[in-house]
Design a protein around this motif. Structure first.
Motif, short mmCIF file in Angstrom:
data_model
loop_
_atom_site.label_atom_id
_atom_site.label_comp_id
_atom_site.label_asym_id
_atom_site.label_seq_id
_atom_site.Cartn_x
_atom_site.Cartn_y
_atom_site.Cartn_z
N ASP A 82 8.59 -0.22 12.30
CA ASP A 82 8.83 0.95 11.44
C ASP A 82 7.63 1.88 11.39
O ASP A 82 7.76 3.10 11.47
N GLU A 83 6.43 1.32 11.25
CA GLU A 83 5.24 2.15 11.16
C GLU A 83 4.96 2.88 12.48
O GLU A 83 4.56 4.05 12.49
N LEU A 84 5.21 2.18 13.59
CA LEU A 84 5.04 2.83 14.89
C LEU A 84 6.02 3.99 15.05
O LEU A 84 5.66 5.08 15.50
N ALA B 266 7.35 5.73 12.70
CA ALA B 266 6.95 6.81 11.80
C ALA B 266 5.82 7.64 12.41
O ALA B 266 5.82 8.88 12.32
N GLN B 267 4.85 6.98 13.05
CA GLN B 267 3.76 7.71 13.70
C GLN B 267 4.26 8.53 14.88
O GLN B 267 3.80 9.65 15.11
N ARG C 11 5.95 11.63 13.53
CA ARG C 11 5.00 12.62 13.01
C ARG C 11 4.15 13.23 14.11
O ARG C 11 3.33 14.11 13.85
#
Length: 453
Positions: free
Chosen positions: A31-33, A35-36, A39
């Motif tokens: 999920d964090e990957l 999101a980056q 963005r």
């Protein structure tokens, strides 16, 4: 591919990469990957990209495992000092890949005896990039186009000389293919040529790329070879036939060509029993060269009874009738073209309909040449004959691969659904109604066919 242990200690079947990715996505670990990436903070490819980073981590882990196997102990092992050789830092190295440059730290040993296999010494490219370059070259891109494409898409910068050397690596395969042994009998061989531009000293000249396609006993069409010569001529075709004979072709039943003067004599010098058939499509094209645009449809319809006649006598009657008609008198060169080529035009009229469809035209090569012209027209010219042969060979392989991929996608289609993918242009395609045509050939040439059945 990874494996998981079951509750009973038995190792389960390895997971596919798609299943691994799905499990990671479902667990939220990505999920964090994501999101980056959304963005714009983390590129997927190129310098600093996610995929090159994963490749770097995987390769460096594999290199450390190779070194551990070479030394006999793992990194951090307290017994390391008991071994005669040990780790000695790393050496930085940048390799090109399909997704951009990858910066690696290659581990070293103090004895200098470690030779990595995962990233061999002297290697500057990872597997897969060479195949992409050759594929782009086969598709018609120039070396400088490929250089710009790789820099713009994946951030990999390779010199013009490096790309040239990668493409030249296929020359051994081309040479092996060009000199491979052939079968003793090809019932039908099609011969034709297309024009390529090749640099000759300070000038760029047109040269003829001669291509031979043979139909084997199973009805499969195969490209037998590619030869470059200054112009298409019967004398050179004679040398082509001689080379095919030297590679194992002992007999050919029918040779279909474009009606070049002296062709029957050139073929007879190698295969004296072969029947030489002028391509009817070429002959019609030549006969209608001086026909006005408004009359072309009418003249084409008037010529049909000639080449669709049941035998040679009936064809002669139809030709005389056309010559005496209003169209024939208006365009006397049309009838004259058939009269000049009569002896080379009529052989196919002695065969039954199923066999006529196989031998009356060189379209088996014409369709291939059409695809090849689309690829070579962007090249401008070639530096030498070998470069032209190399690209034509790669293009033929590329065409075959695309047709095979199209057919594989449609393999599950129902019989009632219309097939969209084209059949193979040459190599691998079975001639339509070949079994029936071969049966008719067996009746006409029993002594020459039966030993090979």
């Amino acid at each position: 591919m990874i494996e998981e242990g079951g509750a009973d200690g038995v190792v389960d079947e390895p997971l596919s990469t798609a299943e691994v990715a799905q499990r990671l996505r479902a667990s939220g670990a990505l999920d964090e990957l994501f999101a980056q990436i959304d963005r714009g903070q983390l590129p997927l490819t190129g310098d600093g990209g996610l995929v090159p980073g994963l490749i770097k981590a995987a390769l460096e882990r594999g290199l450390q495992a190779e070194l551990s196997d070479h030394l006999g102990y793992d990194k951090g092992d307290p017994q390391a000092r008991l071994f005669p050789n040990s780790r000695n830092g790393s050496t930085p190295k940048t390799v090109s890949s399909q997704v951009g440059p990858v910066d690696l730290d290659i581990p070293r040993d103090r004895a200098g005896s470690f030779t990595p296999r995962l990233v061999p010494q002297g290697s500057r490219r990872l597997g897969g990039l060479d195949e992409i370059i050759v594929s782009l070259y086969a598709g018609g891109m120039t070396l400088r186009d490929i250089q710009h494409h790789l820099a713009a898409t994946v951030g990999t910068e390779l010199s013009h000389e490096t790309i040239s050397k990668i493409c030249d690596e296929v020359l051994d395969a081309v040479t092996e293919w060009q000199h491979r042994p052939l079968e003793a009998l090809y019932p039908v061989i099609y011969l034709d040529a297309l024009i390529v531009k090749v640099r000759d000293g300070g000038h760029v000249r047109n040269r003829a790329a001669h291509i031979a396609v043979g139909v084997d006993m199973n009805g499969v069409k195969r490209v037998l070879g590619i030869w470059i010569q200054a112009s298409e001529g019967a004398k050179f075709w004679a040398s082509v036939c001689a080379e095919l004979a030297n590679r194992g072709v002992r007999d050919v039943l029918i040779v279909c060509c474009d009606g070049l003067t002296g062709f029957p004599e050139a073929v007879a010098a190698t295969w004296p029993l072969a029947t030489v058939q002028t391509c009817v499509v070429h002959l019609i094209r030549q006969a209608m060269r001086f026909v006005g645009y408004g009359d072309r449809r009418a003249v084409a319809a008037a010529l049909k009874p000639i080449y669709q006649a049941p035998d040679e006598d009936a064809a002669r009657v139809e030709l005389d009738a056309f010559a005496d008609s209003e169209l024939g008198r208006r365009y006397p060169t049309t009838a004259a073209a058939f009269q000049r080529s009569w002896d080379r035009f009529t052989p196919f009229l002695a065969f039954p309909p199923a066999l006529r469809k196989v031998i009356y035209t060189t379209n088996a090569i014409e369709s291939l040449n059409y695809q090849l012209r689309k690829i070579i027209k962007n090249r401008g010219h070639f530096p030498n004959d070998l470069a032209a042969v190399k690209l034509l060979w790669l293009a033929i392989c590329n065409i075959e691969d695309k047709r095979a991929a199209d057919r594989a996608k449609e393999a599950g289609r129902g019989r009632r659904e219309k097939r969209q993918a084209e059949g193979r242009l040459v190599e691998g395609q079975v001639t339509t109604n070949w079994k029936q045509a071969l049966a008719q050939l067996s009746l006409v040439y029993p002594d020459r066919i039966e030993p090979h059945l």
